[in-house]
Design a protein around this motif. Structure first.
Motif, short mmCIF file in Angstrom:
data_model
loop_
_atom_site.label_atom_id
_atom_site.label_comp_id
_atom_site.label_asym_id
_atom_site.label_seq_id
_atom_site.Cartn_x
_atom_site.Cartn_y
_atom_site.Cartn_z
N ILE A 10 -3.68 12.62 0.43
CA ILE A 10 -2.86 12.98 -0.73
C ILE A 10 -3.41 14.25 -1.37
N SER A 61 -7.25 2.20 4.32
CA SER A 61 -6.08 2.87 3.75
C SER A 61 -6.45 3.67 2.50
N VAL A 62 -7.31 3.11 1.68
CA VAL A 62 -7.73 3.81 0.46
C VAL A 62 -8.39 5.14 0.81
N GLN A 80 1.53 9.17 -6.99
CA GLN A 80 1.77 10.61 -6.88
C GLN A 80 2.84 11.10 -7.84
N PHE A 140 0.77 4.06 -2.97
CA PHE A 140 0.39 5.46 -2.80
C PHE A 140 1.53 6.40 -3.14
N GLU A 141 2.75 5.94 -3.00
CA GLU A 141 3.91 6.72 -3.43
C GLU A 141 3.95 6.79 -4.96
N LEU A 176 0.83 -1.21 0.00
CA LEU A 176 0.00 0.00 0.00
C LEU A 176 0.87 1.26 0.00
N ASP A 177 1.89 1.29 0.83
CA ASP A 177 2.77 2.46 0.90
C ASP A 177 3.43 2.72 -0.46
N PHE A 202 -5.72 7.62 2.50
CA PHE A 202 -4.78 8.23 1.56
C PHE A 202 -5.48 9.11 0.53
N ALA A 203 -6.67 8.75 0.13
CA ALA A 203 -7.42 9.60 -0.82
C ALA A 203 -7.68 10.97 -0.19
#
Length: 179
Positions: free
Chosen positions: A55, A47-48, A15, A11-12, A7-8, A51-52
């Motif tokens: 971010i 997590s989704v 971006q 999400f990195e 996941l990390d 982070f949504a």
């Protein structure tokens, strides 16, 4: 790699400018599948959304189960339950399928994708037997082409096909990228 690391890293990656500009896709539609073990569903779901929100991008999170319920808001959840009690589960599913297959859902997703940098689709497991991921993505090809679409998939994507919950094989699907 454990699920948190995956996941990390994901999400990195989303971006990065190359991802946002859809570079390196070779004229393919920007569809991605983030597959994971079904037992991580709750962690991935949290997590989704986290982070949504966190971010600094315009990300839209669409839950297919919630969207499906919206399509049947005139009947409501209680009406669907009553229909199932009276007619049985198979009849309920048969009665719901035409509404879900007539592209109303796909049109709604297309509308939601406008003015969005990235579209996250969740809730795949919740709509099992009503909405097939490969059919949804095939229908979306005509509606969403300039926005990266990421499907969070509780199962396995081999690049050739999908296996929901690592148990149910779907028809072959190979147009999305594994991410």
């Amino acid at each position: 790699m454990d699920i948190q690391q995956k996941l990390d890293r994901f999400f990195e990656e989303i971006q990065k400018e190359d991802f946002l500009q859809m570079r390196g896709l070779g004229n393919e539609v920007p569809y991605f599948i983030f597959d994971y073990k079904p037992e991580y569903e709750l962690m991935v779901r949290k997590s989704v959304q986290y982070f949504a929100d966190k971010i600094n991008l315009n990300i839209k999170v669409l839950n297919l189960f919630e969207m499906m319920l919206d399509l049947f808001e005139d009947i409501g959840l209680d009406g669907l339950k009553q229909h199932e009690e009276e007619q049985g589960t198979e009849q309920l599913l048969d009665d719901m399928r035409p509404t879900l297959e007539d592209e109303t859902l796909v049109d709604k997703i297309g509308e939601e994708a406008q003015d969005t940098q990235i579209l996250f689709i969740t809730g795949i497991g919740s709509v099992f037997q009503l909405i097939r991921t490969h059919e949804l993505l095939n229908q979306l090809h005509a509606k969403v082409t300039n926005t990266p679409v990421i499907v969070f998939y509780p199962g396995e994507y081999t690049g050739q096909g999908l296996s929901l919950f690592n148990r149910f094989e779907s028809n072959g699907y190979y147009r999305a990228f594994s991410i």
